[in-house]
Enzyme design. Structure first.
Site, PDB file in Angstrom:
ATOM      1  N   ARG A  23       1.002  -1.326   0.137  1.00  0.00           N
ATOM      2  CA  ARG A  23      -0.084   0.271   0.716  1.00  0.00           C
ATOM      3  C   ARG A  23       0.788   1.298  -0.432  1.00  0.00           C
ATOM      4  O   ARG A  23       1.985   1.712   0.681  1.00  0.00           O
ATOM      5  CB  ARG A  23      -1.036   0.177   1.219  1.00  0.00           C
ATOM      6  CG  ARG A  23      -2.007  -0.972   1.311  1.00  0.00           C
ATOM      7  CD  ARG A  23      -2.706  -0.687  -0.122  1.00  0.00           C
ATOM      8  NE  ARG A  23      -4.255  -2.206  -0.106  1.00  0.00           N
ATOM      9  CZ  ARG A  23      -4.540  -2.408  -0.712  1.00  0.00           C
ATOM     10  NH1 ARG A  23      -3.639  -2.840  -1.128  1.00  0.00           N
ATOM     11  NH2 ARG A  23      -5.324  -4.044  -0.312  1.00  0.00           N
ATOM     12  N   HIS A  62      -1.046  -0.712 -10.212  1.00  0.00           N
ATOM     13  CA  HIS A  62      -1.558  -1.690  -8.568  1.00  0.00           C
ATOM     14  C   HIS A  62      -2.381  -2.716  -9.317  1.00  0.00           C
ATOM     15  O   HIS A  62      -3.701  -2.786  -9.173  1.00  0.00           O
ATOM     16  CB  HIS A  62      -3.345  -0.512  -7.996  1.00  0.00           C
ATOM     17  CG  HIS A  62      -3.089  -0.564  -6.275  1.00  0.00           C
ATOM     18  ND1 HIS A  62      -3.382  -0.572  -5.500  1.00  0.00           N
ATOM     19  CD2 HIS A  62      -3.418  -2.101  -6.005  1.00  0.00           C
ATOM     20  CE1 HIS A  62      -3.372  -1.344  -4.562  1.00  0.00           C
ATOM     21  NE2 HIS A  62      -3.057  -2.027  -4.541  1.00  0.00           N
TER      22      HIS A  62
END
Length: 310
Positions: free
Chosen positions: A225, A273
């Site tokens: 993250r 991502h």
């Protein structure tokens, strides 16, 4: 009253998920937000980053399934009811992540960015390869995905070590644990892979001070993250050359803003991502299994502890 499941995700195909779930749950009505019908019918929610207030109307909700392994966006909410929340634990997700991490580590270990630059400049640039066993790779985070990645890197012959909040044991892996062990761990990592969950304790864990502990010229990979890393500090380390290269799949703000200096850095590979994603046809069975367990009064599998954040 009918029993219904509600699906919400802007990142996933509702049709694919509903088609994958229906054979496992033929008696369950499937609804896709915002067309939820009577909210009192909704007993199960399969979601990825729903808007604030999403859960409020569903007063008969019994289970929330998070469409991914990372649950930071879910457990930090104020509208999440006190009921079981589960995350996906799909071997295919682990394999996808392990292959992406291996690709990233190999790219840095075999000097591919240097060859890409030389090709753009039409310049023959020989860099003698190093043996994998001579390259020290560290993985921060030894959960399900991190453990799979560490073992894959070890299988390829890298000198691998792992770090986690609590002690883990993995065959053939030097596993460290606890904050006291982190400085020494970082000082040994020629290539660092960040695979931690995002929690209150890991927010900006990798700051300027800890980046400085990495060896001069270290390579940096983040597939976890974005907010685990202090992004301006990482940019500064890349600009100074202390971090020589980076592969970044996640960022503090996504999509990455157009004005981010990272876009223009030749020593940075940016991916949007996608290191590991949930595959409906392989993950649907475990979603259905947990719904069946709720129906029969059994504890769910892969339950999230909101207090810990994972």
């Amino acid at each position: 009253m009918s029993e219904a499941l509600v699906f919400y995700s802007k990142a996933d195909s509702a049709d694919e998920w509903i088609s994958a779930l229906r054979p496992h749950l033929p008696d369950l009505e499937m609804r896709v937000a915002p067309d939820v019908g009577d909210p009192l019918d909704v007993h199960y929610a399969v979601v990825w980053k729903p808007p604030q207030g999403f859960f409020v109307p569903f007063t008969n909700l019994k289970l929330v399934v998070n469409l991914g392994a990372g649950v930071d966006a879910l457990v930090s909410r104020t509208d999440l009811p006190d009921l079981p929340v589960t995350r996906l634990s799909d071997p295919h997700m682990s394999r996808m992540m392990a292959s992406f991490v291996l690709m990233s580590v190999l790219r840095h270990a075999r000097d591919i960015p240097a060859f890409e630059k030389a090709q753009r400049e039409k310049r023959w640039n020989y860099v003698h390869p190093r043996m994998a066993g001579d390259i020290k790779v560290g993985v921060l985070g030894l959960g399900e995905l991190g453990s799979a990645a560490v073992l894959e890197l070890s299988l390829q012959g890298f000198d691998v070590r792992g770090w986690s909040r609590t002690q883990k044991r993995l065959p053939g892996i030097d596993c460290r644990a606890g904050m006291d062990a982190l400085p020494q761990f970082l000082s040994e990592c020629e290539i660092l892979v960040v695979m931690l969950p995002l929690t209150r304790d890991t927010h900006h864990l990798i700051n300027a001070e800890r980046l400085a502990l990495l060896p001069q010229g270290a390579k940096f990979i983040n597939v976890a993250r974005g907010p685990i890393v202090d992004e301006p500090a990482l940019i500064a380390a890349l600009q100074s050359g202390h971090i020589s290269e980076a592969t970044l799949d996640v960022f503090e703000h996504e999509p990455l803003p157009q004005d981010s200096p990272l876009w223009g850095m030749e020593n940075v590979l940016i991916t949007p991502h996608l290191a590991s994603v949930a595959i409906p046809r392989t993950a649907a069975a475990q979603v259905a299994q947990n719904i069946h367990r709720v129906r029969s009064g059994e504890p769910v599998l892969n339950r999230v502890d909101p207090g810990r954040g994972y």
